[in-house]
Design a protein around this motif. Structure first.
Motif, mmCIF file in Angstrom:
data_model
loop_
_atom_site.group_PDB
_atom_site.id
_atom_site.type_symbol
_atom_site.label_atom_id
_atom_site.label_comp_id
_atom_site.label_asym_id
_atom_site.label_seq_id
_atom_site.Cartn_x
_atom_site.Cartn_y
_atom_site.Cartn_z
ATOM 1 N N LYS A 1 37.852 34.351 76.301
ATOM 2 C CA LYS A 1 39.015 34.683 77.214
ATOM 3 C C LYS A 1 38.575 33.754 78.824
ATOM 4 O O LYS A 1 39.266 33.375 79.280
ATOM 5 C CB LYS A 1 39.330 36.302 77.296
ATOM 6 C CG LYS A 1 40.568 36.306 78.667
ATOM 7 C CD LYS A 1 41.223 37.421 78.299
ATOM 8 C CE LYS A 1 42.063 37.475 79.597
ATOM 9 N NZ LYS A 1 42.290 38.823 80.029
ATOM 10 N N ASP A 2 37.998 34.163 79.259
ATOM 11 C CA ASP A 2 37.046 33.472 80.196
ATOM 12 C C ASP A 2 37.084 31.717 80.123
ATOM 13 O O ASP A 2 37.374 31.318 80.918
ATOM 14 C CB ASP A 2 35.495 34.069 80.382
ATOM 15 C CG ASP A 2 35.931 35.347 81.245
ATOM 16 O OD1 ASP A 2 36.507 35.791 81.707
ATOM 17 O OD2 ASP A 2 34.750 35.797 81.362
ATOM 18 N N LYS B 1 39.137 29.702 77.961
ATOM 19 C CA LYS B 1 39.886 29.700 77.314
ATOM 20 C C LYS B 1 41.010 29.813 79.376
ATOM 21 O O LYS B 1 41.392 28.167 79.433
ATOM 22 C CB LYS B 1 40.681 30.821 76.846
ATOM 23 C CG LYS B 1 41.945 29.900 76.325
ATOM 24 C CD LYS B 1 43.142 31.062 75.776
ATOM 25 C CE LYS B 1 44.367 30.578 75.285
ATOM 26 N NZ LYS B 1 45.062 31.754 74.119
ATOM 27 N N THR B 2 40.283 30.784 79.992
ATOM 28 C CA THR B 2 40.970 30.916 81.086
ATOM 29 C C THR B 2 40.625 29.706 82.359
ATOM 30 O O THR B 2 41.494 28.953 82.728
ATOM 31 C CB THR B 2 41.080 31.713 81.880
ATOM 32 O OG1 THR B 2 41.865 32.949 81.440
ATOM 33 C CG2 THR B 2 41.491 31.929 83.349
ATOM 34 N N ARG C 1 42.011 26.200 80.625
ATOM 35 C CA ARG C 1 43.283 25.677 81.195
ATOM 36 C C ARG C 1 43.491 25.808 82.833
ATOM 37 O O ARG C 1 44.051 24.210 82.683
ATOM 38 C CB ARG C 1 44.001 26.819 81.113
ATOM 39 C CG ARG C 1 44.520 27.197 79.139
ATOM 40 C CD ARG C 1 45.494 28.650 78.899
ATOM 41 N NE ARG C 1 45.598 28.834 77.437
ATOM 42 C CZ ARG C 1 46.376 28.241 77.220
ATOM 43 N NH1 ARG C 1 47.024 28.190 77.985
ATOM 44 N NH2 ARG C 1 46.952 28.490 75.414
ATOM 45 N N LYS C 2 42.738 25.941 83.110
ATOM 46 C CA LYS C 2 42.854 25.753 84.973
ATOM 47 C C LYS C 2 42.719 24.314 85.337
ATOM 48 O O LYS C 2 43.228 23.941 85.878
ATOM 49 C CB LYS C 2 42.459 26.931 85.552
ATOM 50 C CG LYS C 2 42.511 26.902 87.607
ATOM 51 C CD LYS C 2 41.190 27.890 87.913
ATOM 52 C CE LYS C 2 42.045 27.751 88.934
ATOM 53 N NZ LYS C 2 40.274 28.736 89.988
ATOM 54 N N ASN D 1 35.252 22.340 76.282
ATOM 55 C CA ASN D 1 35.739 23.306 75.593
ATOM 56 C C ASN D 1 35.416 23.258 74.138
ATOM 57 O O ASN D 1 35.445 24.472 73.339
ATOM 58 C CB ASN D 1 37.430 23.329 76.120
ATOM 59 C CG ASN D 1 37.801 24.470 75.506
ATOM 60 O OD1 ASN D 1 37.980 25.286 75.924
ATOM 61 N ND2 ASN D 1 38.946 23.918 74.707
ATOM 62 N N SER E 1 34.210 27.010 72.755
ATOM 63 C CA SER E 1 35.136 27.746 72.024
ATOM 64 C C SER E 1 35.616 27.308 70.603
ATOM 65 O O SER E 1 35.906 28.626 70.391
ATOM 66 C CB SER E 1 36.645 27.074 72.547
ATOM 67 O OG SER E 1 37.027 25.825 72.124
#
Length: 291
Positions: A19-20, A22-23, A26-27, A54, A58
């Motif tokens: 989750k970290d 991905k966040t 995206r930012k 990523n 990921s």
């Protein structure tokens, strides 16, 4: 090729969760996207680095190899390395497809030129509103000025101190026809009343003279919006509490519902007694001792 620290590129630690990652992705991808940085070569390079980082972090297998072998993580399969390098140099349509589908919920496989037409939501705005407890006992309308624009809103009765509400579509303009951002308003509530508020309940201390506390009687007290008469039972003790149901604060967005008013009696000991009063108290004392 010089070693690239993918964790550093995304601004995360090696213990970052999925989750970290991905966040962070995206930012940063939104920040350096070509639509927001036209003709900016540095942003374009950064954008590619972000996607490369990523792509590795990921995926569990890629991340394990990267964590284990560091800069030599690609040497395990030279063919895969050549394929990745080719993709990084040409920045294929598939990469843009993955990016747009993961970040913006796009469909199909958009090319670079189609990506420039992607719609972005506008910036969210934040504002603070200072009110008094009396102001929020009933719902009322108010006009706010945010970024030079006047916004009319209804403030519901019973909002809490520190509560944040969202007004959809009252933020910044969208990009490429995207939706407007939202407005978030934080309420700061001052209390200049004699009441203490806890949730929907109100609390108040009421002074009770010694004679009424012993003999009982009737008193009149203030509630938040009116006055009520209370019957005092004989021999009422100090710190006794009484609950008046429905005389508290309105429940947020539930019209007609109210909390309770909790009254605590504080018995006042008389002072500056007259000689007659002192004499009577002495007689009472003797009666008590003889009893």
């Amino acid at each position: 090729m010089a070693f690239i620290d993918y964790y550093k590129i995304l601004g995360i630690s090696k213990t970052a969760t999925e989750k970290d990652i991905k966040t962070a992705y995206r930012k940063l991808a939104r920040k350096y996207h070509p639509d927001l940085n036209p003709d900016n070569k540095e942003a374009e390079i950064k954008f590619k680095e972000i996607n490369e980082a990523n792509e590795v972090l990921s995926h569990d297998e890629n991340r394990k190899k990267y964590d284990k072998y560091g800069e030599n993580w690609k040497d395990e399969n030279a063919q895969q390395q050549q394929h990745r390098q080719s993709n990084q140099q040409t920045y294929s349509n598939d990469e843009y497809s993955d990016f747009f589908e993961s970040m913006f919920g796009g469909q199909g496989q958009p090319s670079y030129s189609r990506g420039r037409n992607t719609k972005f939501k506008g910036q969210d705005y934040n504002a603070e509103l200072q009110l008094d407890l009396k102001d929020i006992y009933t719902s009322h309308k108010q006009v706010l000025t945010v970024n030079g624009k006047q916004i009319r809103l209804t403030i519901p009765a019973g909002v809490e101190n520190g509560q944040i509400i969202k007004i959809k579509g009252k933020g910044g303009l969208g990009i490429n026809g995207g939706p407007q951002g939202d407005l978030y308003i934080k309420f700061n509530i001052d209390n200049h009343t004699q009441f203490k508020r806890e949730g929907n309940n109100l609390y108040i201390n009421v002074d009770l003279d010694l004679y009424t506390s012993i003999l009982g009687g009737e008193i009149k007290i203030d509630t938040f919006n009116d006055k009520v008469k209370l019957q005092i039972k004989p021999e009422t003790k100090n710190e006794s509490k009484v609950k008046l149901k429905g005389k508290g604060f309105p429940v947020y967005k539930k019209e007609g519902l109210f909390g309770d008013l909790i009254i605590t009696y504080h018995i006042k000991i008389p002072n500056h007694l007259s000689e007659k009063e002192i004499e009577l108290f002495k007689e009472l004392q003797k009666l008590n001792q003889n009893g």
